[in-house]
Each structure stands twice: as structure tokens, then as C-alpha cells.
Design an enzyme around this catalytic site. Sequence first.
Site, mmCIF file in Angstrom:
data_model
loop_
_atom_site.group_PDB
_atom_site.id
_atom_site.type_symbol
_atom_site.label_atom_id
_atom_site.label_comp_id
_atom_site.label_asym_id
_atom_site.label_seq_id
_atom_site.Cartn_x
_atom_site.Cartn_y
_atom_site.Cartn_z
ATOM 1 N N LYS A 177 0.833 -1.211 0.000
ATOM 2 C CA LYS A 177 0.000 0.000 0.000
ATOM 3 C C LYS A 177 0.866 1.259 0.000
ATOM 4 C CE LYS A 177 -4.445 -1.651 1.548
ATOM 5 N NZ LYS A 177 -5.587 -1.513 2.448
ATOM 6 N N LYS A 190 -3.443 -10.789 -6.953
ATOM 7 C CA LYS A 190 -4.725 -11.123 -6.327
ATOM 8 C C LYS A 190 -5.833 -10.221 -6.880
ATOM 9 C CE LYS A 190 -5.577 -8.645 -2.317
ATOM 10 N NZ LYS A 190 -6.033 -8.294 -1.029
ATOM 11 N N LYS A 248 -10.339 -5.079 -4.991
ATOM 12 C CA LYS A 248 -11.317 -4.026 -5.283
ATOM 13 C C LYS A 248 -10.628 -2.689 -5.571
ATOM 14 C CE LYS A 248 -12.114 -4.073 -0.332
ATOM 15 N NZ LYS A 248 -12.822 -4.975 0.545
HETATM 16 P P1 TYM Z 1 -10.351 -6.946 3.016
HETATM 17 O O1 TYM Z 1 -11.439 -5.954 3.201
HETATM 18 O O2 TYM Z 1 -9.260 -6.607 2.060
HETATM 19 O O3 TYM Z 1 -10.958 -8.336 2.547
HETATM 20 C C1 TYM Z 1 -11.997 -8.975 3.263
HETATM 21 C C2 TYM Z 1 -11.764 -10.490 3.222
HETATM 22 O O4 TYM Z 1 -11.706 -10.935 1.859
HETATM 23 C C3 TYM Z 1 -10.510 -11.689 1.648
HETATM 24 N N1 TYM Z 1 -10.046 -11.439 0.275
HETATM 25 C C4 TYM Z 1 -9.757 -12.406 -0.600
HETATM 26 N N2 TYM Z 1 -9.805 -13.746 -0.501
HETATM 27 C C5 TYM Z 1 -9.477 -14.471 -1.590
HETATM 28 N N3 TYM Z 1 -9.077 -13.917 -2.766
HETATM 29 C C6 TYM Z 1 -9.009 -12.582 -2.916
HETATM 30 N N4 TYM Z 1 -8.647 -12.044 -4.075
HETATM 31 C C7 TYM Z 1 -9.359 -11.754 -1.795
HETATM 32 N N5 TYM Z 1 -9.413 -10.412 -1.586
HETATM 33 C C8 TYM Z 1 -9.824 -10.235 -0.307
HETATM 34 C C9 TYM Z 1 -9.514 -11.128 2.667
HETATM 35 O O5 TYM Z 1 -8.495 -12.063 2.943
HETATM 36 C C10 TYM Z 1 -10.414 -10.885 3.857
HETATM 37 O O6 TYM Z 1 -10.592 -12.077 4.593
HETATM 38 N N6 TYM Z 1 -7.549 -6.243 7.086
HETATM 39 C C11 TYM Z 1 -8.735 -6.896 6.569
HETATM 40 C C12 TYM Z 1 -10.004 -6.512 7.280
HETATM 41 C C13 TYM Z 1 -9.969 -6.673 8.760
HETATM 42 C C14 TYM Z 1 -10.028 -7.905 9.469
HETATM 43 C C15 TYM Z 1 -10.001 -7.549 10.847
HETATM 44 C C16 TYM Z 1 -10.086 -9.224 9.072
HETATM 45 C C17 TYM Z 1 -9.903 -5.685 9.664
HETATM 46 N N7 TYM Z 1 -9.927 -6.197 10.938
HETATM 47 C C18 TYM Z 1 -10.027 -8.531 11.841
HETATM 48 C C19 TYM Z 1 -10.122 -10.214 10.067
HETATM 49 C C20 TYM Z 1 -10.089 -9.850 11.430
HETATM 50 C C21 TYM Z 1 -8.881 -6.551 5.105
HETATM 51 O O7 TYM Z 1 -8.345 -5.583 4.626
HETATM 52 O O8 TYM Z 1 -9.737 -7.355 4.423
#
Ligand code: TYM
Length: 337
Positions: A119, A201, A204
Site C-alpha cells: 500500500k 490477487k 477491489k
Molecule cells: P479486506 O477488506 O481486504 O478483505 C476482506 C476479506 O476478503 C478476503 N479477500 C480475498 N480472498 C481471496 N481472494 C481474494 N482475491 C481476496 N481479496 C480479499 C480477505 O483475505 C479478507 O478475509 N484487514 C482486513 C479486514 C480486517 C479484518 C479484521 C479481518 C480488519 N480487521 C479482523 C479479520 C479480522 C482486510 O483488509 O480485508
Amino acid sequence: MDLNQNTSKKRIFSGVQPSGKLTLGNYLGAIKNWALLQDEYDCIYCVVDMHAITVRQEPAKLRQQTLEVMAQLISCGLDPEKNILFIQSHVSEHAELAWILDCFTMFGELSRMTQFKDKSLKNADNINAGLFTYPSLMAADILLYSSDLVPVGIDQKQHVELARDVANRFNGIFGETFIVPEPYIPKLGAKVMSLSDPARKMSKSDPNANSYILILDQPEDILRKFKRAVTDSDTRIFTGENKDGVNNLINIYATVTGKTTNEVEAEFDGKGYAQFKPAVAEAVIEELRPVREKTEDLLRNKDYLETVYKSGAERASRIASHMLRKVAKKVGFVKKP
Ligand code: TYM
């Protein structure tokens, strides 16, 4: 029944950022699995708007996307009675515990986080302190609720491991306080790749809209994007090295249909991309159709959404405030009169 009174089930916590529209990656890597866990575990799911502002957001858009993500969690099958669904900024304990955990998280640890490095490259003009300490806030999210398991895609595993290290460090200094959480990664779908650059990957935040499928995409857009998906010059449909594009499409098709990779290879043996790509698209369209339709309905009913996230925040806050009081006492803060 309130979840915090039910101690026999293991606790699950996970979150999703409202920093854009949700993709098929979010769905297959995380949310689809969350819906499968709701009977077996006490589940708490959070729309993490505080994490989202580590990257510049347009305020009106962030508000809209937060509600959209909340609606999609429900549309993907998360029952608001069985699960606690809430918005992170509504439970102030997250910010408070994050500060305390910042003081037990090392500069070196945060510097090694791959998401921070990625990032920072993408937002070179805005490498703010929040982006750097993002993992401590995420650790606070998880540890506040004594979570046993954290279901995430592979990209979040490193952050959950840091949460474990911080929990162990704190427990080592002050005695047993936090449950040390385990990441919980699905076998299939844990890493859905970009359709235009399958070495990366699906994300969004990708500027190329053809690289991702959104949960709310219209069927014709889904079909068009899959037809354009990058594959390779070998026209056979099988998984293998240097076949990132085909591997990804097989993986998506298998995850959505519940078939094994071998079954998918057998199904398309002797067939070409002209049959395979529309079949993947069709399976995804049918999987996402009810989710999109229900989300559209829910977004017309903002009052209902509000009752869900209001009650979710109240229930979450009861658990979180208890943990925060315990932590405040351990670190030596004077009890709030
Ligand atoms: P975020 O918002 O990027 O994504 C949410 C969830 O989707 C999964 N994910 C994917 N899985 C498979 N293939 C992909 N291309 C893909 N893109 C996203 C992510 O692994 C995630 O599980 N930091 C976290 C949000 C967060 C969180 C937490 C998660 C904040 N606090 C506490 C677990 C526990 C995030 O940015 O996810």
C-alpha cells in the site's frame, strides 16, 4: 439469546473493509465461508470503516459503501440474529485497545508487513501513521472479542499472525488476558486472482475494472469479464505450472460448484476456452444473482439495516467494554469512576 452468554461455542471474528465494492475474491475467500460457520460458532463480523480511512476515501462514498457492505453480508446469508454484525467506528473500544496494543507492537514487526509495503508503493503520497499501525487496530478487533478463529483469505494471514504475537507478548507480561487466535483459511477460494493479471490477487482497489468481478455486477458484465480473462496459448483446460489464468478459472469454478479440481478437468477434457469461460461465468452469475437481488432490496430498506447495525454495535460493545476494562486495569490505568 445473546452470543456473549453462550460460552460453549468457539468464537469467530472477521472483518471486511468498505473501501470499495466487494469482489468475488471477498466472497469466495471470506464471506461465503462465514455463512457456513454461523451455526457451529459464535460469530462476530464487522465492516471496518476505520481501517478503510488509512487510504483516502470520499466521505459520501464511504458511507454508502459501508451500508452496501452491511447489506451484502446479510444477502450472502449471514443471519443478523445468529451473528453480531456491526460497523467498527460504532464501537469505540476498537480505537482504545488499538492504542494500547500500539505500545506493545514493535516498529520492526509493522515494517515487515507486506500489505503495508504494497500500500505504501500504491499510495506514495499518503504513507500515513494509520497505514503503518493498521495491524494493531486489526489485532484489537480480534482480541477484544476473545476470538478463537479468524476466517480470512491468505492475504490477511500475516496480520492474524501478528495479532497472535502481540497477544502472546501481552499475556507474557501481564498474565493470561487474550485468547491467542488462529487464522482459518478456506481450502479453495483463499486466493482468487485478477482476471487480467492472474499473477496478482483480485482486488477491489485495482484500477482496471476488467480484472475483478463484483458481487453486485450485472450478469452481462460478468460474462464479458470472464470471456476476456487472460489464459494462455495452451488451449487445454487443466491446472499446472505457468498456467495462472486457467488455474484461477478452474479454482473459481470448483469453489462455486463444489466440484473438485479433477472433476472440473474431466468435465472440460477435450473442450476449449469457448466452452469453458462461459461455463465459469454462468456458474458465478447464478451464485451471485440472489445475493445481488437481496442486496438491492435491503438497500431500499435503510431502516432495517439500521436496526441490524445498531443492535450489532450494542451487543459487540458489551463484550468489548468488558475486555477493555480488564486490559486497562492490567496496564495500570486508574479505574473509571
Ligand atoms: P479486506 O477488506 O481486504 O478483505 C476482506 C476479506 O476478503 C478476503 N479477500 C480475498 N480472498 C481471496 N481472494 C481474494 N482475491 C481476496 N481479496 C480479499 C480477505 O483475505 C479478507 O478475509 N484487514 C482486513 C479486514 C480486517 C479484518 C479484521 C479481518 C480488519 N480487521 C479482523 C479479520 C479480522 C482486510 O483488509 O480485508
